[in-house]
Design an enzyme around this catalytic site. Sequence first.
Site, PDB file in Angstrom:
ATOM      1  N   CYS A  58     116.838  65.887  91.493  1.00  0.00           N
ATOM      2  CA  CYS A  58     117.362  65.288  92.719  1.00  0.00           C
ATOM      3  C   CYS A  58     116.260  64.681  93.575  1.00  0.00           C
ATOM      4  O   CYS A  58     116.521  63.872  94.452  1.00  0.00           O
ATOM      5  CB  CYS A  58     118.198  66.274  93.504  1.00  0.00           C
ATOM      6  SG  CYS A  58     117.514  67.905  93.564  1.00  0.00           S
ATOM      7  N   ASN A  59     115.007  65.089  93.325  1.00  0.00           N
ATOM      8  CA  ASN A  59     113.923  64.553  94.137  1.00  0.00           C
ATOM      9  C   ASN A  59     113.086  63.486  93.452  1.00  0.00           C
ATOM     10  O   ASN A  59     112.246  62.865  94.080  1.00  0.00           O
ATOM     11  CB  ASN A  59     113.001  65.675  94.604  1.00  0.00           C
ATOM     12  CG  ASN A  59     113.607  66.406  95.766  1.00  0.00           C
ATOM     13  OD1 ASN A  59     114.386  65.834  96.520  1.00  0.00           O
ATOM     14  ND2 ASN A  59     113.273  67.672  95.899  1.00  0.00           N
ATOM     15  N   ARG A  60     113.298  63.309  92.159  1.00  0.00           N
ATOM     16  CA  ARG A  60     112.454  62.329  91.473  1.00  0.00           C
ATOM     17  C   ARG A  60     113.083  61.831  90.179  1.00  0.00           C
ATOM     18  O   ARG A  60     113.843  62.544  89.528  1.00  0.00           O
ATOM     19  CB  ARG A  60     111.073  62.914  91.201  1.00  0.00           C
ATOM     20  CG  ARG A  60     111.076  64.100  90.268  1.00  0.00           C
ATOM     21  CD  ARG A  60     109.682  64.657  90.085  1.00  0.00           C
ATOM     22  NE  ARG A  60     109.224  65.331  91.304  1.00  0.00           N
ATOM     23  CZ  ARG A  60     108.183  64.956  92.017  1.00  0.00           C
ATOM     24  NH1 ARG A  60     107.484  63.921  91.637  1.00  0.00           N
ATOM     25  NH2 ARG A  60     107.845  65.604  93.098  1.00  0.00           N
ATOM     26  N   GLN A 128     112.495  72.304  85.109  1.00  0.00           N
ATOM     27  CA  GLN A 128     113.059  70.970  84.877  1.00  0.00           C
ATOM     28  C   GLN A 128     112.179  70.160  83.945  1.00  0.00           C
ATOM     29  O   GLN A 128     112.675  69.442  83.069  1.00  0.00           O
ATOM     30  CB  GLN A 128     113.244  70.251  86.219  1.00  0.00           C
ATOM     31  CG  GLN A 128     114.397  70.848  87.026  1.00  0.00           C
ATOM     32  CD  GLN A 128     114.346  70.462  88.493  1.00  0.00           C
ATOM     33  OE1 GLN A 128     113.270  70.165  89.037  1.00  0.00           O
ATOM     34  NE2 GLN A 128     115.495  70.486  89.156  1.00  0.00           N
TER      35      GLN A 128
END
Lengths: 428, 273
Positions: A58-60, A128
């Site tokens: 979600c951040n990258r 992740q």
Amino acid sequence: MLFASETMSEILLIGLNHKTAPVELRECLAISSEETPVALNKLQESPFIDECLLLSTCNRVEILLTSDNSLEAVNTVKNIMSEFNKTPVSRFEKHLYIHEGEAAVRHIFRVSASLDSMIIGESQILGQIKNAHSVACANNTTGLILNRLLHRAFSVAKRVRTETGIGDHAVSISHAAIELGKKIFDTLENKKILLIGAGEMAELAIEQLIRKKVGTIYVANRTFKNGVALAKKFNGEAIWFEEIMNHLKIVDVVISSTGASEFVVTRNHLKGIMGERFNRPIFFIDIAVPRNIDPQINRMSNIYVYDIDDLNGIVVGNLEERKKEATKGERIVDEAVIQFSKWREGMDIVPTIIALREKIDRIAKTEVEKIQKSLKHLSKEDHLVISRMAETMVQKVLHDPTLFLKKDLENDNKSLVIDFTRKLFHLD
Amino acid sequence: MKILIFITLFLYGLSTIAYACHLFGRNQRFADLGYWFLIIGSLFLGAIVFQEAAQSGHIPVHNLHGTLLVAGLMIALVFIVFQYRIKFNILGVFMVPILFLMVITATLTPYTPLHTKNIFNSFWLITHIITIFIGEACLALACATAFFYLIQEHAIKTKTKGFFFNRLPSLEWIDHSGYIFIITGFTALTIGLITGFIYAELIWGRFWSWDPKEVWAGGTWLLYAALLHGRISAGWRGRKAALLSIAGFAILLFTFFGVNFLMKGHHGEFTAF
């Protein structure tokens, strides 16, 4: 040297993250886990990309690859991203960062060590990346270089985690409460919990506590029906609001979050109770505003009261701590980058040939010196002949392997051959 | 002799350094290293005590020099056993330097081998001395643990995480460890007192002679008895238990040293120098 085409394949990283792109764009470009194999295969179809790996959280969104034509590889990636998400390149182009060589290595090390995360030190990112790597492996899109790079990244992440305090400090309200609980009680296992009222944050804390295998959870709510529903959710026991005082005798942790405008638990309530509790410690977590628990209680022995501001204070302090620890992490990353670059430099044809020659030369020289020492009766000329013979042998032995290494190999095969040669002759 | 003391000091010094590294770097390996240096150092300290005992024919507690060495050895042994059982690294961080200082002080106080007096050679007396020293070592560690409790409690109550917050275990754990130290110490102290009485009966023909040390030791014993009774029957734990444990040890220290310096009695030569 950026974008210059070289014979040796270069590591490239193209992506965007929470620092460079707003959430709307990240959402747009995110690639779901189902789509990842498709995207990976598409990337690898390109003649400019040798190995590749795709990380989308979600951040990258980041694509790590090796290529001997950086410029074309970058364009390919941009086009595939655009095609895949039906977003014109111009919309995301200026949010992209492109790292090449050492910079890419450093970036991936920093990301896996959680030094680049929104909340520094969070532990999810490593999982992740590991996942992204195994997906790429399963689709055969990584090879010698990226596999080695990723394994180094995992060990860097582990080192940073164990050697710095980057993950030590709780950075959310519920974690901070649990951390405190663990400093009061040796273990939260089997501790009895009383939840007064309800609320999102209180429920979050309860969920964390359940993960710590706490004992019975009692739920007291002004509306008994709501209490019953909540108790059911946590597999707990609903009690009447009036029963709270009785239960204070047996519970260890109280989480309070009611809308009451007056204190629900006061000093007077607890005065008699501590004796009955045999002075066993009790921990109040008061996340209600206005507060439910009289702060004066904190002054009593074996009673600890933390309100929302106290917990917030801990979180802010802990974030600072993590930033301090992150500097130590950067040092570990730097070391690892240097090590990796050394390995990469060795992974080329010329250094390998040189290393091979040096090794065989050294062996020959040592052996010649040994034999000459035991053959003292020979003349100087004879010694010279022996040395020459050794030199010629070295030349001849190395002739074919050198030719083989110098042959034009495709990038993929080249790395494999070099790796094999270095291992065969133990050159590292 | 000199060389043994030097080696002991050297090892305790290394242990102190390793523990200090553990305190700042929070790396378990340093604590383990410190623990091993402590064990080996204590073997040498044991050898010194044994040598002095062999020379004089009795446990060397007839002057301050020997008393400090024996006390140090007992603290080290008790800590080694407890550390093996309960892993209390931070205690080592503070205990080892104190041990180091005790051995240094012992080497600075004059060592005069005493000619054998037969009164030192009874089974009861040897048991008396050893158990009393073990008990006192346990209670010393209980006192240190109590200080840790107060530090940690202060951090939690005032909501200011200090240097020690993450380095100290939980309150409940510290409290419980202190309790174990006190129970062990109290048991040893009790055995020590009983064997002392029996010895007194054998030598002087009376169990109790109002010797100041006896009186103070009896008082100390009563205080710890009250502390344990309070804990079991009324749940005196946490801060209260910690404060009492510290007070108990202060009185114990006075019994150990103060009585000898300030009052006379038949335990007098114990701290002579």
